[in-house]
Design a protein around this motif. Structure first.
Motif, PDB file in Angstrom:
ATOM      1  N   GLY A 102       1.300  65.003  26.110  1.00 23.32           N
ATOM      2  CA  GLY A 102       1.896  66.563  25.468  1.00 23.32           C
ATOM      3  C   GLY A 102       2.520  67.506  26.462  1.00 23.32           C
ATOM      4  N   GLN A 103       2.507  67.170  28.161  1.00 21.27           N
ATOM      5  CA  GLN A 103       3.526  67.495  29.208  1.00 21.27           C
ATOM      6  C   GLN A 103       4.487  66.671  29.416  1.00 21.27           C
ATOM      7  N   LEU A 104       4.826  65.798  29.026  1.00 23.40           N
ATOM      8  CA  LEU A 104       5.566  65.043  29.530  1.00 23.40           C
ATOM      9  C   LEU A 104       6.515  65.525  28.178  1.00 23.40           C
ATOM     10  N   VAL A 105       6.227  65.269  27.022  1.00 21.74           N
ATOM     11  CA  VAL A 105       6.804  66.173  25.242  1.00 21.74           C
ATOM     12  C   VAL A 105       7.611  67.203  25.820  1.00 21.74           C
ATOM     13  N   ALA A 106       6.968  68.052  26.396  1.00 23.28           N
ATOM     14  CA  ALA A 106       7.169  69.300  26.934  1.00 23.28           C
ATOM     15  C   ALA A 106       8.532  69.459  27.699  1.00 23.28           C
ATOM     16  N   THR A 107       8.273  68.245  28.670  1.00 25.62           N
ATOM     17  CA  THR A 107       9.078  68.475  29.456  1.00 25.62           C
ATOM     18  C   THR A 107      10.227  67.883  29.161  1.00 25.62           C
ATOM     19  N   THR A 108      10.276  66.750  28.671  1.00 26.53           N
ATOM     20  CA  THR A 108      11.530  65.934  27.917  1.00 26.53           C
ATOM     21  C   THR A 108      12.149  67.339  27.363  1.00 26.53           C
ATOM     22  N   LEU A 109      11.586  67.891  25.635  1.00 25.79           N
ATOM     23  CA  LEU A 109      11.684  68.983  25.551  1.00 25.79           C
ATOM     24  C   LEU A 109      12.783  70.248  26.158  1.00 25.79           C
ATOM     25  N   ALA A 110      11.610  70.247  26.972  1.00 24.17           N
ATOM     26  CA  ALA A 110      13.421  71.531  28.265  1.00 24.17           C
ATOM     27  C   ALA A 110      14.491  70.725  28.644  1.00 24.17           C
ATOM     28  N   VAL A 111      13.798  70.000  29.560  1.00 23.85           N
ATOM     29  CA  VAL A 111      14.994  69.164  29.648  1.00 23.85           C
ATOM     30  C   VAL A 111      16.463  68.817  28.873  1.00 23.85           C
ATOM     31  N   TRP A 112      15.869  67.991  28.050  1.00 22.88           N
ATOM     32  CA  TRP A 112      16.598  67.221  26.875  1.00 22.88           C
ATOM     33  C   TRP A 112      16.954  67.797  25.455  1.00 22.88           C
ATOM     34  N   ASN A 113      18.049  68.953  25.649  1.00 26.42           N
ATOM     35  CA  ASN A 113      18.083  69.076  24.396  1.00 26.42           C
ATOM     36  C   ASN A 113      19.979  70.011  24.611  1.00 26.42           C
ATOM     37  N   PRO A 114      20.645  70.488  23.520  1.00 24.65           N
ATOM     38  CA  PRO A 114      21.783  71.020  22.741  1.00 24.65           C
ATOM     39  C   PRO A 114      22.038  72.268  24.130  1.00 24.65           C
ATOM     40  N   TYR A 115      21.001  72.580  24.303  1.00 31.75           N
ATOM     41  CA  TYR A 115      21.514  73.990  25.107  1.00 31.75           C
ATOM     42  C   TYR A 115      21.967  73.650  26.520  1.00 31.75           C
ATOM     43  N   VAL A 116      20.413  72.870  27.168  1.00 27.66           N
ATOM     44  CA  VAL A 116      21.472  71.905  28.279  1.00 27.66           C
ATOM     45  C   VAL A 116      22.526  71.705  28.400  1.00 27.66           C
ATOM     46  N   GLY A 243      24.829  74.747   9.832  1.00 21.86           N
ATOM     47  CA  GLY A 243      25.101  76.213   9.796  1.00 21.86           C
ATOM     48  C   GLY A 243      24.964  77.060  11.476  1.00 21.86           C
ATOM     49  N   THR A 244      25.309  78.018  10.772  1.00 23.06           N
ATOM     50  CA  THR A 244      24.636  79.110  12.443  1.00 23.06           C
ATOM     51  C   THR A 244      23.316  79.354  12.756  1.00 23.06           C
ATOM     52  N   LEU A 245      22.556  79.641  11.796  1.00 27.69           N
ATOM     53  CA  LEU A 245      20.989  79.569  12.463  1.00 27.69           C
ATOM     54  C   LEU A 245      20.714  77.837  12.644  1.00 27.69           C
ATOM     55  N   GLY A 246      20.771  76.569  11.595  1.00 32.10           N
ATOM     56  CA  GLY A 246      20.255  75.466  12.219  1.00 32.10           C
ATOM     57  C   GLY A 246      21.053  76.085  13.413  1.00 32.10           C
ATOM     58  N   SER A 247      21.742  75.775  13.679  1.00 31.77           N
ATOM     59  CA  SER A 247      22.953  74.921  14.688  1.00 31.77           C
ATOM     60  C   SER A 247      21.668  75.886  15.728  1.00 31.77           C
ATOM     61  N   LEU A 248      21.817  76.831  15.870  1.00 29.65           N
ATOM     62  CA  LEU A 248      20.447  78.145  17.117  1.00 29.65           C
ATOM     63  C   LEU A 248      19.245  77.414  16.991  1.00 29.65           C
ATOM     64  N   ALA A 249      18.337  77.743  15.533  1.00 28.99           N
ATOM     65  CA  ALA A 249      17.121  77.046  15.855  1.00 28.99           C
ATOM     66  C   ALA A 249      17.605  75.693  16.543  1.00 28.99           C
ATOM     67  N   SER A 250      18.306  74.717  16.765  1.00 26.21           N
ATOM     68  CA  SER A 250      18.044  73.469  17.623  1.00 26.21           C
ATOM     69  C   SER A 250      18.999  73.435  18.740  1.00 26.21           C
ATOM     70  N   LEU A 251      18.909  74.627  19.827  1.00 29.04           N
ATOM     71  CA  LEU A 251      19.130  74.748  20.471  1.00 29.04           C
ATOM     72  C   LEU A 251      20.506  74.658  21.011  1.00 29.04           C
ATOM     73  N   GLY A 252      21.613  74.421  20.122  1.00 33.11           N
ATOM     74  CA  GLY A 252      23.058  74.600  20.120  1.00 33.11           C
ATOM     75  C   GLY A 252      23.564  75.400  19.725  1.00 33.11           C
TER      76      GLY A 252
END
Length: 571
Positions: A102-116, A243-252
């Motif tokens: 669970g910790q490794l998945v959290a790490t991946t999600l925090a680093v590997w996302n559109p916001y970054v 859409g705007t909501l979907g983009s933001l919800a997926s951190l983009g």
């Protein structure tokens, strides 16, 4: 095993910024690094809106000992590393049953996302450092509220993480919001009232650099708060199929369509968003049993919905009215950056997804599936956003001109007339002019930005007046009377020159090369008063003291804790 989580987080961070490990400087859109920076009035936020305080102060201090390019790249790596490692620590505190997987998945999600990816391409390295502090702020506050772990020494950690996030005003506001929200978690440790007071007081103290500069700027000659910042141009943007909501919800959904990963600029964005949101929704169900997760999950939802609302017509109208009433609230106009508040909650949900998938898969397999799916859903984040983020090397003219001006600092005007530059040697993306961060002297900048053919006016009224003099071919004496000491012409970059040649031909040439030409004007300006500079420096030193004091306090607390666990008598 103890170092597996920080090691994995570091590996992901290095995979993202890999090309920047080569020699050179980060110069991409808003990101500017130079060999050396100085404590000019600009760096202290006294002659322009203090958006980069205390960032510029910190880099100026650090670059006295370490090359400024290394400082910026190291802080960028630190931000991504802290995001990943902090997410793992947050999961270990709130959802320990999810285990290492669970910790490794959290790490991946925090680093590997559109916001970054989008903030990296926009050049917001200091915002990413603040982003990386968010899970640490949450963990520290949760620990303070815990009956088992609550300790007054935790306030040192809270001070450190909020001050570090406060390298930029947005980072501070993000960290303070997470801290205050986490006060709501149940616990018998330090009281909610005391935690809320401490978080608010620390945030205000950490904000002193830009609060002080903003107040002093109200009475500046340049009237830096005279213009109402445009808000519509910086509204969150819909990505294909979402859409705007979907983009933001997926951190983009960043406002600048050119600062988007290629995979998010096509319908592949739907698949990318589906993977991330599936992990979040799957994990939200098991987290209902963990009351400590509720405030962060609620914050994630609220941050997405409010940010989407800010991009609607009514939302923009409300935001414009607020900024018109208090121009300093212009910090709110880039709406998409506030979805960073969703990251701690999303990280917990990522760990929750592992708990959910354990019904059908072994824990290691469940974690592996989640990590691989998240990475493959955003493949072009790797290696500097598929090679778009690379170090640059400055031509020799830059060091020559900087040395000449630094020997005799005086106000500098720059041509062509444009805030953003496109140099052949810096790549295809526009970049902020590096000159202001390389000189002891203040460099005049209008702050104007052209977005989709529309010019958004900045706060540089004095710079705009000087620019008008040069473009109309004014007499050198008129430019001198305006306080200008030097004129630098950056050759080979687009921008308006007007009739500036008429003025330049009557000025002595101090240096001329292939990339830059330097003209001596001889004017002088008083700059900020000694009192204003003293107040700004004291505010910045207060922030630095909080940062250093928090780090020392944390180190002492950790040492004592380890001594107790090993059976040593506390000293």
């Amino acid at each position: 095993m103890r170092w597996s989580r920080p090691g994995y987080a570091l590996a992901l961070a290095l995979l993202v910024i890999g090309p920047l490990l080569a020699p050179g400087y980060l110069l991409l859109r808003d990101a500017v690094s130079t060999p050396r920076s100085y404590l000019s009035d600009s760096a202290l936020g006294l002659i322009s809106a203090p958006r980069a305080t205390p960032q510029d102060f910190a880099v100026a201090v650090a670059s006295r000992c370490i090359d400024g390019g290394i400082v910026v790249k190291a802080l960028l790596v630190a931000g991504l590393w802290l995001a990943g490692w902090g997410a793992a620590r947050l999961v270990a505190t709130v959802v320990p049953e999810s285990g290492v997987g669970g910790q490794l998945v959290a790490t991946t999600l925090a680093v590997w996302n559109p916001y970054v990816g989008e903030r990296l391409l926009q050049g917001h390295w200091s915002l990413l450092l603040g982003y990386g502090c968010l899970p640490w702020v949450a963990t520290t506050m949760l620990t303070l509220r815990s009956a088992e772990s609550g300790s007054w020494s935790g306030f040192f950690g809270l001070a450190f993480w909020i001050a570090l996030a406060g390298l930029t005003p947005t980072g501070l506001l993000l960290a303070a919001t997470v801290a205050v929200v986490c006060v709501a978690v149940p616990g018998d440790g330090v009281s909610r009232r005391m935690c809320a007071i401490a978080a608010s007081g620390i945030a205000v103290a950490a904000a002193l650099p830009w609060l002080t500069s903003a107040m002093l700027g109200l009475s500046s000659v340049d009237h830096i708060w005279a213009h109402v910042p445009d808000v519509a141009a910086f509204a969150a943007r819909a990505e294909p199929g979402l859409g705007t909501l979907g983009s933001l919800a997926s951190l983009g959904g960043i406002w600048n369509g050119d600062a988007v990963l290629g995979s998010r600029a096509t319908l592949f964005a739907v698949m990318s968003a589906s993977v991330l949101l599936t992990a979040v929704f799957l994990g939200a169900f098991p987290l209902s049993r963990y009351r400590a997760a509720w405030p962060l999950l609620a914050l994630a939802g609220v941050s997405v919905v409010l940010t989407a609302a800010m991009a609607t017509g009514p939302g923009l109208a409300v935001l414009h009215a607020a900024v018109h009433a208090a121009p300093g609230l212009g910090v709110l106009r880039d709406g998409q950056k506030w979805v960073a508040l969703a990251m701690p909650g999303y990280a917990l949900a990522g760990a929750g997804a592992v708990l959910m998938l354990r019904r059908w898969l072994r824990p290691a397999a469940a974690a592996a599936v989640c990590c691989v799916a998240l990475i493959l859903s955003l493949p072009d984040l790797a290696w500097g956003a598929a090679g778009k983020v690379e170090p640059v090397r400055y031509p020799a003219d830059w060091a020559t001109v900087a040395a000449a001006i630094n020997r005799d600092p005086a106000e500098v005007a720059v041509l062509p007339a444009d805030t953003m530059r496109r140099f052949a040697w810096s790549g295809p993306a526009p970049v902020l002019d590096p000159l202001p961060r390389w000189l002891r002297a203040d460099v005049l900048s209008t702050g104007d930005l052209t977005i989709a053919g529309t010019t958004v006016l900045g706060e540089g009224n004095h710079a705009r007046a000087v620019q008008r003099l040069l473009l109309t071919g004014a007499e050198p004496q008129a430019v001198r009377d305006a306080g200008v000491g030097w004129v630098v012409v950056e050759l080979g970059t687009p921008g308006e020159m007007g009739m500036a040649a008429t003025t330049l031909d009557r000025l002595p040439v101090a240096s001329r090369g292939r990339d830059l030409a330097l003209y001596r004007v001889g004017g002088a300006t008083a700059g900020a008063t000694a009192g204003k500079r003293r107040a700004a420096v004291i505010a910045h030193l207060t922030w630095l003291t909080m940062l250093a004091g928090g780090a020392v306090g944390m180190a002492v607390a950790v040492r004592r804790q380890r001594g107790v666990h090993s059976g040593e008598r506390p000293r």
